[in-house]
Design a protein around this motif. Structure first.
Motif, PDB file in Angstrom:
ATOM      1  N   HIS A 329      29.783 -10.161  -4.079  1.00 41.32           N
ATOM      2  CA  HIS A 329      28.467  -9.709  -4.523  1.00 41.32           C
ATOM      3  C   HIS A 329      28.394  -9.703  -6.048  1.00 41.32           C
ATOM      4  O   HIS A 329      29.412  -9.560  -6.733  1.00 41.32           O
ATOM      5  CB  HIS A 329      28.162  -8.308  -3.981  1.00 41.32           C
ATOM      6  CG  HIS A 329      27.883  -8.276  -2.512  1.00 41.32           C
ATOM      7  ND1 HIS A 329      28.880  -8.381  -1.564  1.00 41.32           N
ATOM      8  CD2 HIS A 329      26.706  -8.173  -1.823  1.00 41.32           C
ATOM      9  CE1 HIS A 329      28.343  -8.330  -0.352  1.00 41.32           C
ATOM     10  NE2 HIS A 329      27.034  -8.195  -0.486  1.00 41.32           N
ATOM     11  N   ARG A 330      27.177  -9.827  -6.523  1.00 45.60           N
ATOM     12  CA  ARG A 330      26.904  -9.843  -7.964  1.00 45.60           C
ATOM     13  C   ARG A 330      25.875  -8.766  -8.282  1.00 45.60           C
ATOM     14  O   ARG A 330      24.885  -8.614  -7.564  1.00 45.60           O
ATOM     15  CB  ARG A 330      26.370 -11.215  -8.371  1.00 45.60           C
ATOM     16  CG  ARG A 330      25.833 -11.315  -9.796  1.00 45.60           C
ATOM     17  CD  ARG A 330      25.007 -12.592  -9.899  1.00 45.60           C
ATOM     18  NE  ARG A 330      24.499 -12.830 -11.245  1.00 45.60           N
ATOM     19  CZ  ARG A 330      23.384 -13.530 -11.503  1.00 45.60           C
ATOM     20  NH1 ARG A 330      22.676 -14.034 -10.504  1.00 45.60           N
ATOM     21  NH2 ARG A 330      22.993 -13.719 -12.743  1.00 45.60           N
ATOM     22  N   LEU A 331      26.125  -8.020  -9.339  1.00 48.41           N
ATOM     23  CA  LEU A 331      25.154  -7.051  -9.852  1.00 48.41           C
ATOM     24  C   LEU A 331      24.702  -7.558 -11.215  1.00 48.41           C
ATOM     25  O   LEU A 331      25.508  -7.663 -12.146  1.00 48.41           O
ATOM     26  CB  LEU A 331      25.782  -5.665  -9.975  1.00 48.41           C
ATOM     27  CG  LEU A 331      24.885  -4.553 -10.528  1.00 48.41           C
ATOM     28  CD1 LEU A 331      23.667  -4.333  -9.633  1.00 48.41           C
ATOM     29  CD2 LEU A 331      25.666  -3.262 -10.691  1.00 48.41           C
ATOM     30  N   LEU A 389      31.681  -8.337  -7.791  1.00 47.77           N
ATOM     31  CA  LEU A 389      32.364  -7.495  -6.817  1.00 47.77           C
ATOM     32  C   LEU A 389      32.921  -8.404  -5.729  1.00 47.77           C
ATOM     33  O   LEU A 389      32.199  -8.809  -4.801  1.00 47.77           O
ATOM     34  CB  LEU A 389      31.406  -6.458  -6.226  1.00 47.77           C
ATOM     35  CG  LEU A 389      30.807  -5.440  -7.208  1.00 47.77           C
ATOM     36  CD1 LEU A 389      29.572  -5.990  -7.904  1.00 47.77           C
ATOM     37  CD2 LEU A 389      30.438  -4.153  -6.490  1.00 47.77           C
ATOM     38  N   THR A 390      34.186  -8.744  -5.841  1.00 44.26           N
ATOM     39  CA  THR A 390      34.803  -9.708  -4.943  1.00 44.26           C
ATOM     40  C   THR A 390      36.238  -9.298  -4.623  1.00 44.26           C
ATOM     41  O   THR A 390      36.876  -8.573  -5.385  1.00 44.26           O
ATOM     42  CB  THR A 390      34.837 -11.115  -5.579  1.00 44.26           C
ATOM     43  OG1 THR A 390      35.603 -11.061  -6.791  1.00 44.26           O
ATOM     44  CG2 THR A 390      33.432 -11.615  -5.897  1.00 44.26           C
ATOM     45  N   ALA A 405      37.102  -5.718  -4.909  1.00 42.55           N
ATOM     46  CA  ALA A 405      36.758  -5.125  -3.625  1.00 42.55           C
ATOM     47  C   ALA A 405      38.017  -4.962  -2.773  1.00 42.55           C
ATOM     48  O   ALA A 405      39.037  -5.595  -3.038  1.00 42.55           O
ATOM     49  CB  ALA A 405      35.737  -5.999  -2.902  1.00 42.55           C
ATOM     50  N   PRO A 406      37.981  -4.109  -1.736  1.00 45.17           N
ATOM     51  CA  PRO A 406      39.158  -3.913  -0.885  1.00 45.17           C
ATOM     52  C   PRO A 406      39.635  -5.220  -0.256  1.00 45.17           C
ATOM     53  O   PRO A 406      38.825  -6.092   0.083  1.00 45.17           O
ATOM     54  CB  PRO A 406      38.671  -2.937   0.190  1.00 45.17           C
ATOM     55  CG  PRO A 406      37.500  -2.248  -0.419  1.00 45.17           C
ATOM     56  CD  PRO A 406      36.858  -3.239  -1.327  1.00 45.17           C
ATOM     57  N   ALA A 407      40.937  -5.328  -0.080  1.00 37.67           N
ATOM     58  CA  ALA A 407      41.513  -6.565   0.448  1.00 37.67           C
ATOM     59  C   ALA A 407      41.107  -6.828   1.893  1.00 37.67           C
ATOM     60  O   ALA A 407      41.008  -7.977   2.315  1.00 37.67           O
ATOM     61  CB  ALA A 407      43.033  -6.508   0.336  1.00 37.67           C
ATOM     62  N   PRO A 436      24.432 -11.070  -2.564  1.00 36.24           N
ATOM     63  CA  PRO A 436      25.581 -11.872  -2.148  1.00 36.24           C
ATOM     64  C   PRO A 436      25.730 -13.104  -3.031  1.00 36.24           C
ATOM     65  O   PRO A 436      24.744 -13.700  -3.466  1.00 36.24           O
ATOM     66  CB  PRO A 436      25.225 -12.264  -0.713  1.00 36.24           C
ATOM     67  CG  PRO A 436      24.184 -11.285  -0.278  1.00 36.24           C
ATOM     68  CD  PRO A 436      23.422 -10.911  -1.503  1.00 36.24           C
ATOM     69  N   ILE A 437      26.982 -13.458  -3.269  1.00 36.49           N
ATOM     70  CA  ILE A 437      27.252 -14.659  -4.057  1.00 36.49           C
ATOM     71  C   ILE A 437      27.245 -15.850  -3.120  1.00 36.49           C
ATOM     72  O   ILE A 437      27.982 -15.895  -2.124  1.00 36.49           O
ATOM     73  CB  ILE A 437      28.630 -14.556  -4.759  1.00 36.49           C
ATOM     74  CG1 ILE A 437      28.657 -13.339  -5.679  1.00 36.49           C
ATOM     75  CG2 ILE A 437      28.936 -15.828  -5.536  1.00 36.49           C
ATOM     76  CD1 ILE A 437      30.041 -13.046  -6.242  1.00 36.49           C
TER      77      ILE A 437
END
Length: 440
Positions: A329-331, A389-390, A405-407, A436-437
């Protein structure tokens, strides 16, 4: 939209959905549901008290010397921006003195919470100013003289939680010096017995709630809700006797507890706008908003009131606070549109537990938050800011702005805005949604 209108709108947008109003049918099942919700903050506060008092005594300040990390988390949704100092204050033996240091331009707050998780006072930058001071904390029955330096607690027990801003690793020593000048002095008191947890069997849970209410009597303004507990025989001063219930009645109580837990998970808390859930006006000082208070006790215990800090949680288009970590995701903040604050803002990444709590997630760069003080952030040519956020490293051109982000688990992100400016409080400012990217 004026601030009061915005916050009232946020308040009215949340309900417990499938659960009927407490006053409609004071059956044993309904009483158990309402009592479980009402008592949950007491249970969670008692759990936090027990955890702290494993290592220190009541009326003793425990200072965290480093920012909270993966290994040092002690409460759900921790932040990675401030040093914590905490104490559990017992006012049964008399007043306790709190000395605040001069903090200058550095953000400092000392939250004082009663056993029902309400912030009844927040001392520090916003309220008492940058010059520090000495304050006397007194219990509900203490006859100490009134005055601007006397703070009266509604309950015998108080959770003191101080936050001191750290502006990066080079600033840690200076922040520690400020924190070292924060002092707490009071009489010696015994450590209370540990209490049952939220997942204890109903008889143990309600016995613990009863004991905590005896220790910290509820306010008169809760009487209407408390009367709904009558079928349980839960209210002090009388004893709570679970043995008096038949097997059928015990099944009704268990069903009521299940209703409370299910409704708590499904209820919406706060107003959603542009992919973000905004806090309700009652956050941190809940009044009679018992359902919201219970939700926060599990998912954000010790949250500050909106005037002190705004907590915004990103939500999916379906309204869930949990995002699929397999999707990046992108902010995107357009130029000139960063969160308006008088202190600082940060975006924190959490992995979710099955019980709805949120904690830092392991990652290869040990970064748990990103914000206005993160060194090395790269802006676009137009002054905009992108946060990535990846799970995987987003690549050379994006790595400086990466929030891992969590694995494997789903993630949740919270935007903290300390000392929010009026446009954030009123709702005139809106956070941009996470996107979403897409490939390419």
């Amino acid at each position: 939209m004026q601030r009061r209108q915005f916050l009232l709108a946020a308040s009215s947008s949340s309900a417990l959905g499938a659960l009927p109003a407490f006053a409609a049918a004071p059956t044993l099942r309904a009483a158990a549901r309402d009592a479980w919700l009402y008592g949950l903050p007491l249970i969670e506060m008692a759990g936090a008290r027990a955890e702290t008092l494993k290592a220190t005594a009541p009326n003793t300040l425990r200072r965290g010397r480093e920012l909270t990390t993966l290994a040092a988390q002690f409460v759900t949704t921790p932040n990675n921006d401030t040093l914590y100092a905490r104490a559990w204050v017992d006012l049964a033996e008399g007043p306790v003195t709190v000395t605040l240091p001069a903090s200058g331009t550095r953000y400092l707050s000392v939250a004082l919470m009663d056993m029902y998780s309400n912030n009844f006072a927040v001392l520090g930058t916003r309220t008492t100013g940058p010059d520090g001071g000495v304050f006397t904390l007194v219990g509900p029955g203490d006859r100490a003289a009134a005055g601007p330096s006397v703070v009266r607690s509604p309950t015998r027990w108080v959770w003191l939680l101080a936050r001191t801003l750290v502006d990066g690793a080079p600033d840690l020593a200076a922040a520690n010096a400020v924190q070292d000048a924060l002092h707490l002095r009071g009489p010696a008191c015994p450590v209370p017995a540990a209490s049952a947890g939220r997942n204890a069997p109903w008889a143990e849970y309600f016995a613990a709630v009863h004991a905590l209410m005896r220790e910290n009597p509820p306010p008169a303004t809760d009487l209407a809700w408390l009367r709904a507990f009558a079928p349980l025989g839960l209210l002090p001063p009388g004893p709570f006797d679970p043995s008096r219930f038949t097997a059928d009645e015990a099944a009704q109580i268990e069903a009521g507890v299940a209703d409370a837990k299910g409704g708590l998970r499904s209820a919406r808390a706060g107003r959603v706008a542009d992919g973000w859930s905004y806090p309700k006006a009652t956050l941190g000082a809940f009044g009679q908003d018992y359902v919201y208070r219970a939700q926060v006790a599990v998912g954000g215990l010790a949250a500050l009131p909106p005037e002190e800090a705004m907590y915004l949680r990103a939500v999916t288009p379906q309204g869930s606070p949990l995002f699929d970590g397999a999707v990046g995701h992108r902010l995107h903040f357009p130029a000139g549109s960063l969160p308006p604050v008088d202190s600082f803002w940060s975006l924190t990444m959490y992995e979710a537990t099955p019980e709805g709590q949120f904690f830092f997630t392991p990652n290869p760069i040990d970064r748990y938050a990103i914000g206005d003080r993160t060194p090395g952030l790269v802006r676009g040519a137009d002054g905009s800011l992108d946060v990535w956020l990846t799970r995987e490293d987003p690549g050379e051109g994006r790595r400086a702005n990466w929030l891992p982000a969590p694995a494997a688990k789903r993630f949740s992100v919270i935007l903290r805005a300390y000392l929010p400016q009026p446009e954030l409080l009123t709702g005139a400012y809106r956070m941009p949604a996470l996107r979403p990217i897409t490939a390419g």
